[in-house]
Design a protein around this motif. Sequence first.
Motif, mmCIF file in Angstrom:
data_model
loop_
_atom_site.group_PDB
_atom_site.id
_atom_site.type_symbol
_atom_site.label_atom_id
_atom_site.label_comp_id
_atom_site.label_asym_id
_atom_site.label_seq_id
_atom_site.Cartn_x
_atom_site.Cartn_y
_atom_site.Cartn_z
ATOM 1 N N GLU A 125 -26.646 -11.083 26.865
ATOM 2 C CA GLU A 125 -27.294 -12.326 26.482
ATOM 3 C C GLU A 125 -27.691 -12.269 25.009
ATOM 4 O O GLU A 125 -28.277 -11.277 24.555
ATOM 5 N N LEU A 126 -27.369 -13.316 24.263
ATOM 6 C CA LEU A 126 -27.728 -13.413 22.856
ATOM 7 C C LEU A 126 -28.636 -14.618 22.646
ATOM 8 O O LEU A 126 -28.416 -15.681 23.235
ATOM 9 N N THR A 127 -29.633 -14.450 21.803
ATOM 10 C CA THR A 127 -30.592 -15.511 21.510
ATOM 11 C C THR A 127 -30.683 -15.731 20.010
ATOM 12 O O THR A 127 -30.852 -14.771 19.244
ATOM 13 N N TYR A 128 -30.572 -16.977 19.607
ATOM 14 C CA TYR A 128 -30.726 -17.355 18.202
ATOM 15 C C TYR A 128 -31.917 -18.303 18.091
ATOM 16 O O TYR A 128 -32.006 -19.291 18.827
ATOM 17 N N VAL A 129 -32.826 -17.992 17.142
ATOM 18 C CA VAL A 129 -34.062 -18.752 17.009
ATOM 19 C C VAL A 129 -34.168 -19.325 15.601
ATOM 20 O O VAL A 129 -33.977 -18.615 14.608
ATOM 21 N N SER A 130 -34.460 -20.608 15.522
ATOM 22 C CA SER A 130 -34.771 -21.264 14.256
ATOM 23 C C SER A 130 -35.962 -22.184 14.512
ATOM 24 O O SER A 130 -36.339 -22.398 15.668
ATOM 25 N N SER A 153 -42.414 -22.789 15.939
ATOM 26 C CA SER A 153 -42.558 -24.076 15.261
ATOM 27 C C SER A 153 -42.256 -24.055 13.775
ATOM 28 O O SER A 153 -41.991 -25.107 13.189
ATOM 29 N N SER A 154 -42.288 -22.890 13.122
ATOM 30 C CA SER A 154 -42.117 -22.858 11.667
ATOM 31 C C SER A 154 -41.229 -21.701 11.228
ATOM 32 O O SER A 154 -41.014 -20.738 11.979
ATOM 33 N N SER A 155 -40.721 -21.791 10.002
ATOM 34 C CA SER A 155 -39.901 -20.711 9.434
ATOM 35 C C SER A 155 -40.708 -19.420 9.337
ATOM 36 O O SER A 155 -40.176 -18.326 9.569
ATOM 37 N N GLY A 156 -41.998 -19.546 9.002
ATOM 38 C CA GLY A 156 -42.846 -18.364 8.912
ATOM 39 C C GLY A 156 -42.976 -17.660 10.249
ATOM 40 O O GLY A 156 -42.921 -16.425 10.318
#
Length: 397
Positions: free
Chosen positions: A191-196, A346-349
Amino acid sequence: MTKTVLISGAGVAGLTLAHWLRRHGFTPTVVERAPALRDGGYKVDIRGAAVEVVRRTGILEQVRERRTDVRAGAVVDRSGKRVASMNGDSFGGREEHDAEILRGDLTRLLFETTRDEVDYRFGDAIAALDGTSVTFSSGRTETFDLIVGADGVHSRTRELAFGPESGFVHDMGYRVAICTVPNHLGLDREELTYVSPGRTTLVYSTAGQTTAKAMFLFTEPAGIDESDPRRALREAYAGQGWEVPRLLEAVADAPDFYYDRLAQVRMDRWSAGPVALLGDAAYCASPASGQGTSLGLVGGYLLAGELAAAGGDHETAFAAYEARMRPFAERNQKLGPANVKRMVLSSSGQVRMSMVMLGVMSRLPGRDRMMAAMMAPLHKAANAIEIPDYATRSQHP
Protein backbone atom coordinates in the motif's frame (compact mmCIF):
# COMPACT_ATOMS: atom_id res chain seq x y z
CA MET A 1 -44.59 -14.21 19.14
CA THR A 2 -42.13 -12.81 16.61
CA LYS A 3 -41.19 -15.20 13.83
CA THR A 4 -40.70 -13.36 10.56
CA VAL A 5 -38.15 -10.57 10.20
CA LEU A 6 -37.55 -8.54 7.05
CA ILE A 7 -33.98 -7.26 6.76
CA SER A 8 -33.32 -4.47 4.28
CA GLY A 9 -29.71 -4.68 3.07
CA ALA A 10 -27.40 -7.60 2.28
CA GLY A 11 -24.26 -5.97 3.65
CA VAL A 12 -22.16 -7.11 6.59
CA ALA A 13 -24.69 -6.06 9.24
CA GLY A 14 -27.74 -7.48 7.47
CA LEU A 15 -26.08 -10.79 6.62
CA THR A 16 -24.77 -11.21 10.17
CA LEU A 17 -28.26 -10.58 11.53
CA ALA A 18 -29.78 -13.08 9.08
CA HIS A 19 -27.28 -15.76 10.11
CA TRP A 20 -27.92 -15.37 13.82
CA LEU A 21 -31.68 -15.04 13.50
CA ARG A 22 -31.71 -18.43 11.77
CA ARG A 23 -29.47 -19.87 14.49
CA HIS A 24 -32.01 -18.65 17.04
CA GLY A 25 -34.95 -20.13 15.14
CA PHE A 26 -36.43 -17.05 13.45
CA THR A 27 -37.42 -16.76 9.78
CA PRO A 28 -35.53 -13.86 8.20
CA THR A 29 -36.06 -12.49 4.70
CA VAL A 30 -33.36 -10.27 3.18
CA VAL A 31 -34.17 -7.74 0.48
CA GLU A 32 -31.31 -6.07 -1.39
CA ARG A 33 -31.55 -3.32 -3.98
CA ALA A 34 -28.51 -4.56 -5.91
CA PRO A 35 -29.17 -7.29 -8.49
CA ALA A 36 -26.70 -9.64 -6.80
CA LEU A 37 -24.44 -9.89 -3.79
CA ARG A 38 -21.86 -7.11 -3.96
CA ASP A 39 -18.46 -8.67 -4.61
CA GLY A 40 -15.07 -6.96 -4.52
CA GLY A 41 -15.06 -3.68 -2.67
CA TYR A 42 -12.51 -2.01 -0.45
CA LYS A 43 -10.48 -3.82 2.19
CA VAL A 44 -11.92 -3.75 5.69
CA ASP A 45 -10.61 -4.62 9.14
CA ILE A 46 -12.21 -6.94 11.67
CA ARG A 47 -11.00 -6.01 15.12
CA GLY A 48 -11.50 -6.75 18.77
CA ALA A 49 -14.96 -7.97 19.75
CA ALA A 50 -15.89 -8.45 16.08
CA VAL A 51 -13.26 -11.17 15.74
CA GLU A 52 -15.13 -13.15 18.39
CA VAL A 53 -18.41 -12.69 16.50
CA VAL A 54 -16.76 -14.01 13.33
CA ARG A 55 -15.38 -16.98 15.28
CA ARG A 56 -18.82 -17.83 16.70
CA THR A 57 -20.32 -17.46 13.23
CA GLY A 58 -17.98 -20.26 12.14
CA ILE A 59 -16.09 -18.40 9.41
CA LEU A 60 -12.93 -17.19 11.16
CA GLU A 61 -10.70 -19.76 9.45
CA GLN A 62 -12.11 -18.85 6.02
CA VAL A 63 -11.64 -15.15 6.79
CA ARG A 64 -7.99 -15.74 7.61
CA GLU A 65 -7.55 -17.80 4.44
CA ARG A 66 -8.88 -14.86 2.41
CA ARG A 67 -6.89 -12.16 4.16
CA THR A 68 -5.54 -9.39 1.98
CA ASP A 69 -1.98 -10.27 3.01
CA VAL A 70 -0.82 -6.68 2.53
CA ARG A 71 2.80 -7.05 3.60
CA ALA A 72 4.08 -3.50 3.52
CA GLY A 73 2.97 0.11 3.53
CA ALA A 74 4.80 3.27 2.62
CA VAL A 75 4.25 7.02 2.44
CA VAL A 76 5.62 8.61 -0.72
CA ASP A 77 6.42 12.18 -1.69
CA ARG A 78 5.51 14.05 -4.87
CA SER A 79 8.27 12.34 -6.85
CA GLY A 80 7.36 8.85 -5.60
CA LYS A 81 10.26 8.53 -3.15
CA ARG A 82 9.36 6.42 -0.11
CA VAL A 83 9.53 8.72 2.89
CA ALA A 84 8.56 6.07 5.45
CA SER A 85 7.99 2.32 5.21
CA MET A 86 6.78 -0.33 7.64
CA ASN A 87 5.16 -3.76 7.66
CA GLY A 88 1.56 -4.08 6.58
CA ASP A 89 0.05 -4.78 10.01
CA SER A 90 1.80 -1.81 11.62
CA PHE A 91 0.83 0.41 8.70
CA GLY A 92 -2.80 -0.70 9.01
CA GLY A 93 -2.87 -0.56 12.79
CA ARG A 94 -3.71 -4.24 13.23
CA GLU A 95 -3.01 -6.41 16.26
CA GLU A 96 -2.24 -10.13 16.22
CA HIS A 97 -5.81 -11.45 16.11
CA ASP A 98 -7.26 -8.77 13.82
CA ALA A 99 -8.09 -9.65 10.23
CA GLU A 100 -8.11 -7.60 7.02
CA ILE A 101 -10.25 -8.84 4.14
CA LEU A 102 -11.98 -7.44 1.07
CA ARG A 103 -15.52 -6.40 1.94
CA GLY A 104 -16.94 -8.56 -0.87
CA ASP A 105 -15.10 -11.63 0.41
CA LEU A 106 -16.55 -11.13 3.87
CA THR A 107 -20.11 -10.66 2.63
CA ARG A 108 -19.76 -13.76 0.46
CA LEU A 109 -18.66 -15.85 3.45
CA LEU A 110 -21.55 -14.57 5.55
CA PHE A 111 -24.02 -15.18 2.71
CA GLU A 112 -22.84 -18.77 2.21
CA THR A 113 -23.72 -19.63 5.82
CA THR A 114 -27.43 -19.11 5.10
CA ARG A 115 -27.91 -19.09 1.32
CA ASP A 116 -30.05 -22.25 1.46
CA GLU A 117 -31.93 -21.27 4.63
CA VAL A 118 -32.85 -17.61 4.12
CA ASP A 119 -35.11 -16.04 1.50
CA TYR A 120 -32.82 -13.60 -0.34
CA ARG A 121 -34.48 -11.19 -2.74
CA PHE A 122 -32.02 -9.29 -4.89
CA GLY A 123 -33.00 -6.46 -7.21
CA ASP A 124 -35.81 -5.25 -4.95
CA ALA A 125 -36.24 -2.79 -2.08
CA ILE A 126 -38.67 -1.41 0.45
CA ALA A 127 -40.80 1.30 -1.17
CA ALA A 128 -43.33 1.98 1.59
CA LEU A 129 -44.10 0.96 5.18
CA ASP A 130 -47.48 0.84 6.89
CA GLY A 131 -46.90 -0.65 10.31
CA THR A 132 -45.65 -4.14 9.56
CA SER A 133 -47.04 -4.11 6.02
CA VAL A 134 -44.30 -3.60 3.43
CA THR A 135 -44.71 -2.56 -0.17
CA PHE A 136 -41.72 -3.40 -2.31
CA SER A 137 -40.42 -1.64 -5.41
CA SER A 138 -41.46 -4.72 -7.36
CA GLY A 139 -45.10 -4.02 -6.40
CA ARG A 140 -45.42 -6.93 -3.99
CA THR A 141 -46.99 -6.26 -0.57
CA GLU A 142 -46.29 -8.49 2.45
CA THR A 143 -46.58 -8.38 6.21
CA PHE A 144 -43.75 -9.28 8.60
CA ASP A 145 -43.53 -9.36 12.37
CA LEU A 146 -40.48 -7.06 12.41
CA ILE A 147 -38.52 -4.92 9.97
CA VAL A 148 -34.81 -4.11 10.31
CA GLY A 149 -33.08 -1.44 8.25
CA ALA A 150 -29.48 -2.47 7.60
CA ASP A 151 -29.36 -0.48 4.38
CA GLY A 152 -26.49 1.89 5.03
CA VAL A 153 -25.88 5.53 5.81
CA HIS A 154 -28.52 6.66 3.29
CA SER A 155 -31.07 4.15 4.63
CA ARG A 156 -34.47 4.15 2.93
CA THR A 157 -35.90 2.21 5.88
CA ARG A 158 -34.77 4.93 8.27
CA GLU A 159 -36.30 7.61 6.09
CA LEU A 160 -39.67 5.84 6.00
CA ALA A 161 -39.77 5.07 9.73
CA PHE A 162 -37.94 8.06 11.25
CA GLY A 163 -37.89 10.88 8.70
CA PRO A 164 -35.44 12.57 6.30
CA GLU A 165 -31.75 11.76 6.62
CA SER A 166 -30.91 15.44 7.13
CA GLY A 167 -31.89 15.03 10.77
CA PHE A 168 -29.53 12.12 11.39
CA VAL A 169 -26.66 12.17 8.86
CA HIS A 170 -23.92 14.61 9.88
CA ASP A 171 -21.39 15.69 7.24
CA MET A 172 -17.80 15.61 8.55
CA GLY A 173 -16.52 18.00 5.88
CA TYR A 174 -14.65 15.44 3.77
CA ARG A 175 -15.25 13.39 0.64
CA VAL A 176 -14.14 9.88 -0.27
CA ALA A 177 -13.84 8.22 -3.67
CA ILE A 178 -12.85 4.60 -4.26
CA CYS A 179 -12.48 2.46 -7.38
CA THR A 180 -10.50 -0.29 -9.05
CA VAL A 181 -7.55 0.84 -11.17
CA PRO A 182 -4.90 -0.94 -13.25
CA ASN A 183 -1.89 -1.99 -11.18
CA HIS A 184 0.49 0.07 -13.30
CA LEU A 185 2.85 0.47 -10.33
CA GLY A 186 3.34 -3.29 -10.11
CA LEU A 187 2.40 -3.40 -6.44
CA ASP A 188 2.60 -6.81 -4.79
CA ARG A 189 0.52 -6.80 -1.60
CA GLU A 190 1.70 -3.29 -0.83
CA GLU A 191 0.00 0.00 0.00
CA LEU A 192 1.30 3.45 -0.95
CA THR A 193 0.03 6.75 0.44
CA TYR A 194 0.59 10.21 -0.99
CA VAL A 195 -0.30 13.25 1.13
CA SER A 196 -0.69 16.88 0.10
CA PRO A 197 -2.61 19.73 1.76
CA GLY A 198 -6.26 18.71 1.98
CA ARG A 199 -5.72 15.68 -0.27
CA THR A 200 -4.70 12.09 0.51
CA THR A 201 -4.40 9.33 -2.11
CA LEU A 202 -3.98 5.61 -1.36
CA VAL A 203 -3.20 2.80 -3.80
CA TYR A 204 -2.83 -0.85 -2.83
CA SER A 205 -2.85 -4.40 -4.14
CA THR A 206 -4.01 -7.49 -2.26
CA ALA A 207 -3.35 -11.22 -2.50
CA GLY A 208 -4.82 -12.85 -5.59
CA GLN A 209 -5.72 -9.57 -7.33
CA THR A 210 -4.21 -8.44 -10.63
CA THR A 211 -5.69 -4.95 -10.32
CA ALA A 212 -5.26 -2.33 -7.61
CA LYS A 213 -7.60 -0.19 -5.56
CA ALA A 214 -7.34 3.59 -5.27
CA MET A 215 -8.88 5.75 -2.59
CA PHE A 216 -9.07 9.54 -2.61
CA LEU A 217 -9.80 11.22 0.71
CA PHE A 218 -10.10 15.00 0.68
CA THR A 219 -11.66 18.04 2.27
CA GLU A 220 -15.03 19.21 1.03
CA PRO A 221 -14.40 20.70 -2.43
CA ALA A 222 -15.75 24.22 -1.95
CA GLY A 223 -17.03 25.81 -5.14
CA ILE A 224 -17.03 22.51 -7.07
CA ASP A 225 -20.25 21.11 -8.51
CA GLU A 226 -20.61 17.57 -7.15
CA SER A 227 -23.53 16.56 -9.37
CA ASP A 228 -20.97 14.74 -11.53
CA PRO A 229 -18.77 12.96 -8.94
CA ARG A 230 -16.01 11.91 -11.37
CA ARG A 231 -15.65 15.44 -12.66
CA ALA A 232 -15.74 16.78 -9.10
CA LEU A 233 -12.90 14.43 -8.16
CA ARG A 234 -10.80 15.52 -11.15
CA GLU A 235 -11.31 19.17 -10.27
CA ALA A 236 -10.56 18.62 -6.60
CA TYR A 237 -7.27 16.87 -7.45
CA ALA A 238 -6.17 19.13 -10.31
CA GLY A 239 -2.45 19.85 -10.19
CA GLN A 240 -1.61 17.05 -7.75
CA GLY A 241 1.73 15.25 -7.96
CA TRP A 242 2.93 11.67 -7.81
CA GLU A 243 0.75 9.22 -9.77
CA VAL A 244 -2.47 11.15 -9.20
CA PRO A 245 -2.98 12.29 -12.85
CA ARG A 246 -2.67 8.71 -14.11
CA LEU A 247 -5.01 7.43 -11.42
CA LEU A 248 -7.58 10.05 -12.35
CA GLU A 249 -7.43 8.82 -15.95
CA ALA A 250 -8.32 5.33 -14.70
CA VAL A 251 -11.23 6.70 -12.68
CA ALA A 252 -13.00 7.73 -15.88
CA ASP A 253 -13.61 4.08 -16.88
CA ALA A 254 -13.82 2.41 -13.47
CA PRO A 255 -17.07 0.38 -13.30
CA ASP A 256 -17.10 0.32 -9.49
CA PHE A 257 -16.53 4.02 -8.84
CA TYR A 258 -17.87 5.14 -5.46
CA TYR A 259 -18.11 8.73 -4.24
CA ASP A 260 -19.71 10.06 -1.08
CA ARG A 261 -19.26 12.46 1.79
CA LEU A 262 -17.73 11.24 5.02
CA ALA A 263 -20.57 11.29 7.49
CA GLN A 264 -21.73 9.89 10.79
CA VAL A 265 -25.25 8.86 11.76
CA ARG A 266 -26.39 9.95 15.20
CA MET A 267 -29.86 9.16 16.51
CA ASP A 268 -31.64 9.39 19.86
CA ARG A 269 -33.25 6.00 19.31
CA TRP A 270 -32.73 3.11 16.91
CA SER A 271 -36.25 1.67 16.90
CA ALA A 272 -39.80 2.82 16.29
CA GLY A 273 -42.51 0.24 16.96
CA PRO A 274 -41.71 -2.90 14.93
CA VAL A 275 -38.87 -1.22 12.98
CA ALA A 276 -35.24 -1.24 14.15
CA LEU A 277 -32.03 0.04 12.58
CA LEU A 278 -28.70 -1.71 12.43
CA GLY A 279 -25.14 -0.88 11.37
CA ASP A 280 -24.47 2.27 9.36
CA ALA A 281 -28.20 3.03 9.15
CA ALA A 282 -28.25 3.57 12.93
CA TYR A 283 -24.71 4.48 14.01
CA CYS A 284 -22.40 4.96 11.04
CA ALA A 285 -18.95 5.84 12.40
CA SER A 286 -17.59 6.73 8.92
CA PRO A 287 -14.76 4.95 7.06
CA ALA A 288 -12.30 7.18 8.93
CA SER A 289 -13.07 5.30 12.16
CA GLY A 290 -11.81 1.99 10.76
CA GLN A 291 -14.63 0.32 12.71
CA GLY A 292 -17.67 0.28 10.43
CA THR A 293 -17.39 -3.41 9.59
CA SER A 294 -16.80 -4.40 13.19
CA LEU A 295 -19.81 -2.38 14.34
CA GLY A 296 -21.97 -4.16 11.75
CA LEU A 297 -20.80 -7.60 12.88
CA VAL A 298 -21.26 -6.92 16.58
CA GLY A 299 -24.59 -5.14 16.11
CA GLY A 300 -26.07 -7.94 14.00
CA TYR A 301 -25.03 -10.54 16.55
CA LEU A 302 -26.44 -8.57 19.49
CA LEU A 303 -29.77 -7.71 17.87
CA ALA A 304 -30.46 -11.34 16.97
CA GLY A 305 -29.35 -12.51 20.42
CA GLU A 306 -31.54 -10.04 22.29
CA LEU A 307 -34.56 -10.98 20.20
CA ALA A 308 -33.94 -14.61 21.15
CA ALA A 309 -33.34 -13.76 24.82
CA ALA A 310 -36.61 -11.82 24.93
CA GLY A 311 -38.57 -14.69 23.38
CA GLY A 312 -39.44 -12.52 20.39
CA ASP A 313 -40.74 -9.59 22.48
CA HIS A 314 -39.37 -6.87 20.25
CA GLU A 315 -39.88 -3.96 22.64
CA THR A 316 -37.76 -5.66 25.29
CA ALA A 317 -35.24 -6.87 22.72
CA PHE A 318 -34.80 -3.53 20.96
CA ALA A 319 -34.26 -1.76 24.28
CA ALA A 320 -31.69 -4.34 25.41
CA TYR A 321 -29.89 -4.24 22.04
CA GLU A 322 -29.59 -0.47 22.20
CA ALA A 323 -28.49 -0.50 25.84
CA ARG A 324 -25.65 -2.90 25.02
CA MET A 325 -24.67 -1.46 21.68
CA ARG A 326 -24.96 2.31 22.08
CA PRO A 327 -21.92 2.88 24.39
CA PHE A 328 -19.79 0.74 22.07
CA ALA A 329 -21.02 2.50 18.94
CA GLU A 330 -20.56 5.98 20.39
CA ARG A 331 -17.05 5.20 21.60
CA ASN A 332 -16.07 4.01 18.14
CA GLN A 333 -17.73 6.99 16.48
CA LYS A 334 -15.40 9.28 18.42
CA LEU A 335 -12.47 7.77 16.48
CA GLY A 336 -13.65 9.17 13.14
CA PRO A 337 -13.08 12.92 13.55
CA ALA A 338 -9.66 12.46 15.17
CA ASN A 339 -8.51 9.90 12.60
CA VAL A 340 -9.51 11.89 9.53
CA LYS A 341 -7.56 14.92 10.76
CA ARG A 342 -4.45 12.73 10.84
CA MET A 343 -5.22 11.25 7.44
CA VAL A 344 -5.96 14.53 5.66
CA LEU A 345 -3.57 17.33 6.63
CA SER A 346 -4.74 20.89 6.18
CA SER A 347 -1.54 22.79 5.35
CA SER A 348 1.85 22.43 3.64
CA GLY A 349 3.51 22.92 7.02
CA GLN A 350 1.58 20.00 8.52
CA VAL A 351 2.49 17.81 5.56
CA ARG A 352 6.21 18.63 5.86
CA MET A 353 6.24 18.04 9.62
CA SER A 354 4.36 14.78 9.25
CA MET A 355 6.76 13.52 6.57
CA VAL A 356 9.77 14.31 8.77
CA MET A 357 8.24 12.58 11.80
CA LEU A 358 7.23 9.50 9.81
CA GLY A 359 10.65 9.28 8.21
CA VAL A 360 12.40 9.42 11.58
CA MET A 361 9.99 6.99 13.24
CA SER A 362 10.27 4.41 10.44
CA ARG A 363 14.02 4.17 11.03
CA LEU A 364 13.94 3.82 14.81
CA PRO A 365 14.33 0.36 16.43
CA GLY A 366 11.13 0.79 18.47
CA ARG A 367 8.91 1.94 15.58
CA ASP A 368 6.43 -0.92 16.00
CA ARG A 369 5.93 -0.07 19.68
CA MET A 370 5.44 3.60 18.84
CA MET A 371 2.88 2.73 16.18
CA ALA A 372 1.09 0.44 18.63
CA ALA A 373 0.91 3.30 21.14
CA MET A 374 -0.58 5.57 18.47
CA MET A 375 -3.22 2.95 17.65
CA ALA A 376 -4.08 2.14 21.28
CA PRO A 377 -7.31 4.22 21.32
CA LEU A 378 -8.59 2.27 18.30
CA HIS A 379 -7.92 -1.10 19.89
CA LYS A 380 -9.41 -0.07 23.23
CA ALA A 381 -12.57 1.06 21.44
CA ALA A 382 -12.67 -2.15 19.37
CA ASN A 383 -12.70 -4.24 22.55
CA ALA A 384 -14.99 -2.01 24.61
CA ILE A 385 -17.90 -4.43 24.78
CA GLU A 386 -18.64 -7.86 26.21
CA ILE A 387 -20.08 -10.33 23.70
CA PRO A 388 -22.80 -12.38 25.45
CA ASP A 389 -23.11 -16.07 24.69
CA TYR A 390 -26.77 -16.35 23.70
CA ALA A 391 -28.19 -19.86 23.60
CA THR A 392 -29.29 -20.98 20.12
CA ARG A 393 -32.16 -23.21 19.12
CA SER A 394 -32.89 -25.22 16.00
CA GLN A 395 -36.64 -24.58 15.78
CA HIS A 396 -38.65 -21.40 15.33
CA PRO A 397 -39.60 -19.58 18.57
